[in-house]
Design an enzyme around this catalytic site. Structure first.
Site, PDB file in Angstrom:
ATOM      1  N   SER A 149     -29.838   3.919 -10.471  1.00 16.72           N
ATOM      2  CA  SER A 149     -31.313   2.732 -10.987  1.00 16.72           C
ATOM      3  C   SER A 149     -31.505   1.512 -11.646  1.00 16.72           C
ATOM      4  O   SER A 149     -32.349   1.377 -11.976  1.00 16.72           O
ATOM      5  CB  SER A 149     -31.886   4.367 -11.043  1.00 16.72           C
ATOM      6  N   ASP A 188     -27.191  18.805  -9.238  1.00 23.18           N
ATOM      7  CA  ASP A 188     -26.173  17.694  -9.999  1.00 23.18           C
ATOM      8  C   ASP A 188     -26.011  18.003 -11.408  1.00 23.18           C
ATOM      9  O   ASP A 188     -24.375  17.883 -12.246  1.00 23.18           O
ATOM     10  CB  ASP A 188     -26.317  16.432  -9.356  1.00 23.18           C
TER      11      ASP A 188
END
EC number: 2.7.1.23
Length: 294
Positions: A194, A74
């Site tokens: 996160s 990514d």
């Protein structure tokens, strides 16, 4: 073969032997099908039997290609996407990284899926980017774009900073925290996740503001319409150097008293998927939603 794409650009992952092997395989496969192929020069030189005129810079690849295939993770896709979004070029990824939320094709057997895409059987979606600009005394000092997120933070780990947040010049909050993550739907499964941020499905025209370790229990993530302008005003009380990171790749320096303007960019990323692509399948697979609890 009959295809909506005539010229295909290949972008690899520097200093990665497995990605180079996949790039070589792609190059041979596409040439056998009769496509015009361009290679991004930083990684294309690792391949054998490539004519010099097929090695080009990323900007030229974006200008000339109809489809760009990015080999890597990514992070590699994000770096390429920030440039390719300026051009009307479709982008698809072959995963040679870890999670691979943005890279659909399996490097072990990409040929069948890619051949379907090349024949015109694919899904297309447009992902918006963020435009990030730093102003000092009303003067533009630096700017860049982000596919995933723009993050305001100190250049020291676990260091409290002070700032105010505005949406369309409407005061939202003042905060002491480690920083703020301003994320697109594309980035909602990255750093924002996160930090406790929400998952935003890609078709939403929304951005999330996720505080990083705020010095209050009442601070929560906020989702706003992406057509709004987000302005962050840095307190003069900040004593250390600050930064805004774009996709963790590009860093813009910020000083106390500066203002950071974040808004939706005009250009969008044309992301291509195989016909059997499902965003929810990606979530289940990458986040292990299908695993048994006991």
């Amino acid at each position: 073969m009959e295809s909506p794409f005539k010229t295909i650009g290949l972008i690899g992952k520097p200093n990665h032997s497995n990605a180079a092997a996949t790039l070589q395989r792609l190059y041979t496969f596409l040439n056998a099908l009769g496509f015009n192929v361009l290679l991004e020069q930083r990684t294309g030189h690792q391949l054998t039997n490539v004519p010099k005129e097929e090695l080009v810079k990323l900007v030229e690849l974006g200008e000339r290609a109809d489809l760009a295939i990015v080999v890597g993770g990514d992070g590699n896709m994000l770096g390429a996407a920030r440039v390719l979004a300026r051009f009307d070029v479709a982008v698809i990824g072959v995963n040679r990284g870890n999670l691979g939320f943005l890279t659909d094709l399996n490097p072990e057997g990409f040929e069948a899926s890619l051949e379907q895409v090349l024949s015109g059987q694919y899904l297309e979606e447009k992902r918006f980017l963020l435009e990030v600009a730093v102003y000092r005394h009303g003067e533009l000092k630096s700017a860049n774009s982000a596919v995933n997120e723009a993050v305001l933070h100190a250049d020291k780990v676990a260091h409290m900073i002070e700032f105010e947040a505005f949406v369309n010049n409407d005061f939202v909050f003042s905060q002491r925290s480690d920083g703020l993550i301003v994320s697109t739907p594309t980035g909602s499964t990255a750093y924002s996740l996160s930090g406790g941020g929400p998952i935003l499905t890609p078709e939403l025209n929304a951005i999330s503001l996720v505080p990083m370790f705020p010095h209050t229990l009442s601070s929560r993530p906020l989702v706003v319409d992406a057509d709004n302008e987000v302005r962050l005003k840095l307190s003069l009380e900040n004593t250390d150097s600050l930064q805004v990171s774009c996709d963790s790749h590009v860093v813009l320096a910020v000083l106390p008293g500066d203002e950071v303007i974040i808004k939706k960019a005009d250009k969008k990323l044309r992301l291509i998927h195989p016909k059997d692509y499902s965003y929810y399948h990606v979530l289940r697979t990458k986040l292990n939603w299908g695993s048994r609890l006991y």
